[in-house]
Design an enzyme around this catalytic site. Sequence first.
Site, short mmCIF file in Angstrom:
data_model
loop_
_atom_site.label_atom_id
_atom_site.label_comp_id
_atom_site.label_asym_id
_atom_site.label_seq_id
_atom_site.Cartn_x
_atom_site.Cartn_y
_atom_site.Cartn_z
N HIS A 34 -0.97 6.25 1.41
CA HIS A 34 -0.31 6.97 0.32
C HIS A 34 0.33 5.97 -0.64
O HIS A 34 0.42 4.78 -0.33
CB HIS A 34 0.73 7.97 0.85
CG HIS A 34 2.01 7.38 1.31
ND1 HIS A 34 2.14 6.72 2.52
CD2 HIS A 34 3.23 7.35 0.73
CE1 HIS A 34 3.39 6.33 2.67
NE2 HIS A 34 4.08 6.68 1.59
N HIS A 39 3.43 5.67 -4.00
CA HIS A 39 4.47 6.23 -4.87
C HIS A 39 4.44 5.45 -6.16
O HIS A 39 4.27 4.22 -6.15
CB HIS A 39 5.86 6.10 -4.24
CG HIS A 39 6.00 6.83 -2.95
ND1 HIS A 39 6.02 8.20 -2.87
CD2 HIS A 39 6.14 6.37 -1.69
CE1 HIS A 39 6.17 8.56 -1.61
NE2 HIS A 39 6.24 7.47 -0.88
N TYR A 93 2.18 -5.06 -1.74
CA TYR A 93 1.62 -4.06 -2.65
C TYR A 93 2.73 -3.24 -3.30
O TYR A 93 2.75 -2.03 -3.21
CB TYR A 93 0.64 -3.16 -1.90
CG TYR A 93 -0.30 -3.93 -1.01
CD1 TYR A 93 -1.23 -4.81 -1.55
CD2 TYR A 93 -0.22 -3.81 0.37
CE1 TYR A 93 -2.07 -5.54 -0.73
CE2 TYR A 93 -1.07 -4.53 1.19
CZ TYR A 93 -1.99 -5.39 0.64
OH TYR A 93 -2.82 -6.11 1.45
#
Length: 176
Positions: free
Chosen positions: A58, A60, A146
């Site tokens: 996932h 954000h 990341y």
Amino acid sequence: MHYRRANVPGGTYFFTVNLANRASHLLVEHIDFLRDAVRTVKQSHPFDIFAWSVMPEHMHAIWRMPEYDADFPKRWMLIKQRFSWAIERRETIAASRRRKGERGIWQRRFWEHLISDENDLARHVDYVHINPVKHGYVTRASDWPYSSIHRYIRQGLLSPDWACAPDVVTRHGERS
């Protein structure tokens, strides 16, 4: 079914975008494809990135849309599409997705929140940067490769030990 979204031209938004298989590591295994997808979409459909953190399954992000545009769903569709085209077909594809010509990589929807003010923005930027720690990938946010935290550190906005537990200070002001 139609979902109501806060479509505010020039708005700043927090997003959570998930892979369909929450046990997958595709996003970090193919981070260069994701980066290329974002870069390419930004060229044709501009937006500013305030913060971004990519976990294995996932991510954000916080974006500010151009003053004349609020079409973030199109940008996410294009990013997902471009990433999907770049990677090998290994996923299981449900019949409903196959009928629509979809792959089984992404959850169809994503979650967004319209940022309301500077305090809301600061809280969400912190959330983006602390997320890899929250999920146990690293013990220091700056150790996660990341994440936009590295830009914040280079610009002097955060220190490399941001959000790390402080040393215990004794009553005499000495660090233990």
